[in-house]
Design an enzyme around this catalytic site. Structure first.
Site, PDB file in Angstrom:
ATOM      1  CG  HIS A  62      33.304  57.603   7.400  1.00  0.00           C
ATOM      2  ND1 HIS A  62      34.506  57.441   6.734  1.00  0.00           N
ATOM      3  CD2 HIS A  62      33.338  56.695   8.425  1.00  0.00           C
ATOM      4  CE1 HIS A  62      35.222  56.491   7.315  1.00  0.00           C
ATOM      5  NE2 HIS A  62      34.538  56.030   8.343  1.00  0.00           N
ATOM      6  CG  ASP A  64      32.740  63.354   5.987  1.00  0.00           C
ATOM      7  OD1 ASP A  64      32.520  62.170   6.289  1.00  0.00           O
ATOM      8  OD2 ASP A  64      33.748  63.719   5.346  1.00  0.00           O
ATOM      9  CG  HIS A 140      37.245  55.439   3.038  1.00  0.00           C
ATOM     10  ND1 HIS A 140      38.391  56.165   3.238  1.00  0.00           N
ATOM     11  CD2 HIS A 140      36.279  56.062   3.770  1.00  0.00           C
ATOM     12  CE1 HIS A 140      38.129  57.174   4.041  1.00  0.00           C
ATOM     13  NE2 HIS A 140      36.857  57.127   4.391  1.00  0.00           N
TER      14      HIS A 140
END
Length: 301
Positions: A62, A64, A140
């Site tokens: 991801h 970030d 996740h």
């Protein structure tokens, strides 16, 4: 063992916050963990000599947690880096970075090694004479690993007064540090316990980035000295945490308590909240030793 938080907020960066990235200094090793946008600027702001970083651990793909990586890789090239750089992360990370380097014709002038991970079981990904790093499989929305950093047992500490008393030559100091007894010229055997002090207890650090509350990790992080566990939401948004496969501050505290961790560092806060103090307040209702991670904060354990 020193932990420096470069960024610990979720989703998009702001002028006052940065996405996930941190530096762990342990046994003269410097490891970069995750590399969100702006990481290299944060390294400079915190006066960290990032030329000493030879190993980078990425939890998942991801943005970030990884969008700052190609910039850092490129900056190393501009600084004429010569040391090898090792990057550990999910399968696909090599393609992401090398495609950008290829299209910008910016190949590195140093050796760049990718260690792509696919296993859903914990595995050792790095080991030298001082430190071991293992993965912590997390839950996740995409394949994600945390990382467990373990010091190996330290050498014993020389008792200089005792060594000099027996007139032991320096050539034997290394043997003594590794626990060896010494036989003197007159035949006397001096036990190691008379010549050394006990070493410091090895320390451990567990980094658990984006994850649903997951007790499966407890055997891996049991008795850890420091646990960093994401706490994206407060309990009032527990439903949203479950939906997005994140954790609340209280859930992070429950993991720390059940793992018998010594210290808990919170992070990955949603930017919807005006203050992060409430995360600490909620976690402390369950676990006592809670620290608020924040951009630029350093902790020594």
């Amino acid at each position: 063992m020193k932990l420096t938080i470069l960024g610990c907020y979720a989703a998009t960066p702001r002028t006052i916050t940065n996405p996930t990235s941190q530096v762990l200094e342990i046994r003269d090793r410097m490891f970069l963990i995750d590399c969100g946008e702006g990481t290299q600027v944060q390294l400079r702001k915190n006066k960290i000599k990032f030329s000493k970083i030879n190993h980078i651990f990425i939890s998942h793909l991801h943005g970030d947690h990884v969008y700052g990586l190609v910039g850092l890789v490129s900056t190393y090239m501009l600084l004429n880096r010569v040391d090898d750089l090792h990057i550990y992360g999910p399968k696909g990370i090599k393609e992401i970075i090398t495609l950008q380097l290829k299209l910008s014709n910016s190949w590195t002038n140093y050796n760049l090694y990718f260690h792509e991970l696919e296993s859903t079981e914990s595995e050792t990904v790095f080991e030298d004479e001082k430190v071991i790093v293992k993965t912590i499989p997390l839950k996740h929305r995409i394949y994600t690993n945390g990382y467990l950093f373990l010091e190996k047992f330290n050498e014993r500490k020389l008792n200089i007064d005792a060594v000099q008393q027996y007139e032991i030559d320096q050539v034997y100091y290394k043997k003594i540090k590794y626990g060896g007894d010494i036989t003197l010229e007159d035949g006397r055997v001096i036990p190691n316990t008379e010549l050394t002090f006990d070493p410091d207890t090895p320390k451990s650090y567990a980094f658990c980035s984006d994850t649903l509350y997951n007790e499966d990790i407890l055997p891996l992080i049991e008795n850890v000295d420091v646990l960093y566990h994401e706490s994206t939401f407060l309990e009032s948004e527990a439903i949203l945490a479950e939906k997005t496969m994140h954790s609340t501050a209280k859930e992070a505290a429950r993991i720390a308590l059940k793992a018998n961790a010594k210290n808990l560092v919170l992070g990955h806060y949603s930017t919807r909240y005006e203050s992060i103090q409430k995360f600490k307040d909620e976690a402390e209702t369950i676990f006592p030793n809670v620290f608020l991670g924040d951009d630029g904060e350093s902790f020594s354990f």
